[in-house]
Design a protein around this motif. Sequence first.
Motif, PDB file in Angstrom:
ATOM      1  N   SER A 294       0.814  -1.219   0.000  1.00 35.66           N
ATOM      2  CA  SER A 294       0.000   0.000   0.000  1.00 35.66           C
ATOM      3  C   SER A 294       0.846   1.268   0.000  1.00 35.66           C
ATOM      4  CB  SER A 294      -0.938   0.010   1.210  1.00 35.66           C
ATOM      5  OG  SER A 294      -0.210  -0.094   2.423  1.00 35.66           O
ATOM      6  N   GLU A 295       2.156   1.126   0.215  1.00 34.42           N
ATOM      7  CA  GLU A 295       3.056   2.283   0.175  1.00 34.42           C
ATOM      8  C   GLU A 295       3.664   2.491  -1.206  1.00 34.42           C
ATOM      9  OE1 GLU A 295       6.018   1.220   3.045  1.00 34.42           O
ATOM     10  OE2 GLU A 295       4.986   2.228   4.687  1.00 34.42           O
ATOM     11  N   GLN A 296       3.348   1.584  -2.128  1.00 33.62           N
ATOM     12  CA  GLN A 296       4.082   1.569  -3.392  1.00 33.62           C
ATOM     13  C   GLN A 296       3.203   1.869  -4.606  1.00 33.62           C
ATOM     14  OE1 GLN A 296       7.378  -1.460  -3.482  1.00 33.62           O
ATOM     15  NE2 GLN A 296       6.123  -2.459  -1.917  1.00 33.62           N
ATOM     16  N   THR A 297       3.866   2.363  -5.626  1.00 34.76           N
ATOM     17  CA  THR A 297       3.234   2.560  -6.930  1.00 34.76           C
ATOM     18  C   THR A 297       3.696   1.454  -7.856  1.00 34.76           C
ATOM     19  OG1 THR A 297       3.111   4.965  -6.698  1.00 34.76           O
ATOM     20  CG2 THR A 297       3.039   4.081  -8.928  1.00 34.76           C
ATOM     21  N   VAL A 298       2.752   0.705  -8.373  1.00 34.17           N
ATOM     22  CA  VAL A 298       3.057  -0.401  -9.276  1.00 34.17           C
ATOM     23  C   VAL A 298       2.796   0.046 -10.709  1.00 34.17           C
ATOM     24  CG1 VAL A 298       2.500  -2.760  -9.962  1.00 34.17           C
ATOM     25  CG2 VAL A 298       2.469  -2.133  -7.541  1.00 34.17           C
ATOM     26  N   GLY A 299       3.791  -0.115 -11.560  1.00 35.37           N
ATOM     27  CA  GLY A 299       3.641   0.178 -12.973  1.00 35.37           C
ATOM     28  C   GLY A 299       3.450  -1.099 -13.752  1.00 35.37           C
ATOM     29  N   VAL A 300       2.309  -1.248 -14.384  1.00 35.04           N
ATOM     30  CA  VAL A 300       2.002  -2.449 -15.163  1.00 35.04           C
ATOM     31  C   VAL A 300       2.218  -2.135 -16.634  1.00 35.04           C
ATOM     32  CG1 VAL A 300       0.195  -4.083 -15.831  1.00 35.04           C
ATOM     33  CG2 VAL A 300       0.397  -3.347 -13.443  1.00 35.04           C
ATOM     34  N   LEU A 301       3.087  -2.900 -17.254  1.00 39.88           N
ATOM     35  CA  LEU A 301       3.438  -2.677 -18.659  1.00 39.88           C
ATOM     36  C   LEU A 301       2.705  -3.700 -19.515  1.00 39.88           C
ATOM     37  CD1 LEU A 301       5.039  -1.075 -20.658  1.00 39.88           C
ATOM     38  CD2 LEU A 301       7.069  -2.406 -20.089  1.00 39.88           C
ATOM     39  N   GLY A 302       1.619  -3.277 -20.124  1.00 43.12           N
ATOM     40  CA  GLY A 302       0.769  -4.169 -20.901  1.00 43.12           C
ATOM     41  C   GLY A 302      -0.529  -4.425 -20.152  1.00 43.12           C
ATOM     42  N   THR A 303      -1.651  -4.014 -20.740  1.00 40.16           N
ATOM     43  CA  THR A 303      -2.936  -4.122 -20.040  1.00 40.16           C
ATOM     44  C   THR A 303      -3.909  -5.042 -20.779  1.00 40.16           C
ATOM     45  OG1 THR A 303      -3.669  -2.056 -21.095  1.00 40.16           O
ATOM     46  CG2 THR A 303      -2.741  -1.903 -18.862  1.00 40.16           C
ATOM     47  N   GLY A 304      -3.367  -6.157 -21.272  1.00 43.47           N
ATOM     48  CA  GLY A 304      -4.228  -7.202 -21.814  1.00 43.47           C
ATOM     49  C   GLY A 304      -4.849  -7.986 -20.673  1.00 43.47           C
ATOM     50  N   ARG A 305      -5.247  -9.223 -20.961  1.00 43.51           N
ATOM     51  CA  ARG A 305      -5.940 -10.020 -19.942  1.00 43.51           C
ATOM     52  C   ARG A 305      -5.089 -10.218 -18.693  1.00 43.51           C
ATOM     53  NH1 ARG A 305      -6.945 -12.624 -24.885  1.00 43.51           N
ATOM     54  NH2 ARG A 305      -9.151 -12.795 -25.481  1.00 43.51           N
ATOM     55  N   ILE A 306      -3.807 -10.569 -18.883  1.00 46.36           N
ATOM     56  CA  ILE A 306      -2.934 -10.836 -17.734  1.00 46.36           C
ATOM     57  C   ILE A 306      -2.642  -9.542 -16.986  1.00 46.36           C
ATOM     58  CG2 ILE A 306      -0.693 -11.719 -16.998  1.00 46.36           C
ATOM     59  CD1 ILE A 306      -0.731 -13.495 -19.530  1.00 46.36           C
TER      60      ILE A 306
ATOM     61  N   TYR B  22       1.028   1.402 -18.762  1.00 48.30           N
ATOM     62  CA  TYR B  22       1.321   1.878 -20.113  1.00 48.30           C
ATOM     63  C   TYR B  22       1.020   0.759 -21.099  1.00 48.30           C
ATOM     64  CZ  TYR B  22       3.566   3.701 -24.270  1.00 48.30           C
ATOM     65  OH  TYR B  22       3.791   4.126 -25.545  1.00 48.30           O
ATOM     66  N   ASP B  23       0.413   1.126 -22.216  1.00 40.59           N
ATOM     67  CA  ASP B  23       0.130   0.163 -23.283  1.00 40.59           C
ATOM     68  C   ASP B  23       0.057   0.930 -24.589  1.00 40.59           C
ATOM     69  OD1 ASP B  23      -1.145  -1.806 -25.048  1.00 40.59           O
ATOM     70  OD2 ASP B  23      -1.652  -2.888 -23.207  1.00 40.59           O
TER      71      ASP B  23
END
Length: 331
Positions: A145-157, A175-176
């Motif tokens: 909860s203290e962190q920022t998660v960057g997800v690279l690719g927003t398909g199903r997974i 980002y996608d």
Amino acid sequence: MKFIVYNVRDDEIPFIEKWGKDHGIEVKYTTTTLNQETVEEAAGFDGVSCLQTIPYSAELFESFKKMGIKYLSLRNVGVDNIDLPAAKENGVRITNVPAYSPESIAEFAVMMSLYLSRKVGYMRQQLDQKHQFHFSPNFMGRLMSEQTVGVLGTGRIGRAAIKLFKGLGASVIAYDKYPQKTTDESFVYVKSLDDLYNQSDIISIHMPATEANYHQFNHEVFEQMKDTALLINTARGSIVDTDDLMYALQSGEIAGAGIDTIENESADLQDSRSTKQVTNPDVLKLSMMPNVLITPHSAFHTSEAVKNMIDISLGNLEMMMSGKIPADLVD
């Protein structure tokens, strides 16, 4: 109608046998990897199912054509290891399984993130070396909860991962190249990759490998990332430059990495019966680092995923043999 399944793991066998019985179709299976030396095992079969990350070469598809085999059905998502022009030239249709269990890989990415965030590797190293624990500054971790998660690719997974990270209280950015029309306010798209690199405490990769993203994570990118950042790769090994990653980990450019897939994976890695020792120097070096969790391309490996991979792969072969066009046909 009869099919052959290559690179079979022991846990796949019950699902293969059940599918064959339920559909009244002969299905042979073998533990061997599909290559130019083993393709002769497919003689007399109508279609091939396979799961591997080593190459499917032009010579292999030429052999398919000589043997009259027109269908190759993958049990995985990625097709970056396939010579697609050669397949087309030799009249071989390819299908994949784009959504066998997004949650399986997403959960694994989150598990790796928690392992690294809570410094479990440092605890294990101390226990292995000293056979005792004592309080150490190296053990102090960070809440999700203290962190920022960057997800690279927003398909199903990627979207499944976002849901889990968000459930643990993380702030999620993404980002996608081809963004979703709506984010349901569960995450925010950043305008550029640079923004993702600069802002993220954890970067989780969920995109397919392409020529354009070969070694996308290299020395320049690691310099941009926070020195407290973690990199999680459950996608494809070629996206990360392994040499640059090791330098970044040893020099403190980033704080840690979860690596489920690495460059130049060998066939032995995916042979469930192999008893060979690991000799890949990169794997050995990474496995000794307390700020690294390295696993043998196992993020997908749950009972649900294995069943779906078998059912969808063999189902695609049956559809093609029946003159139908599967939704999973790789163009």
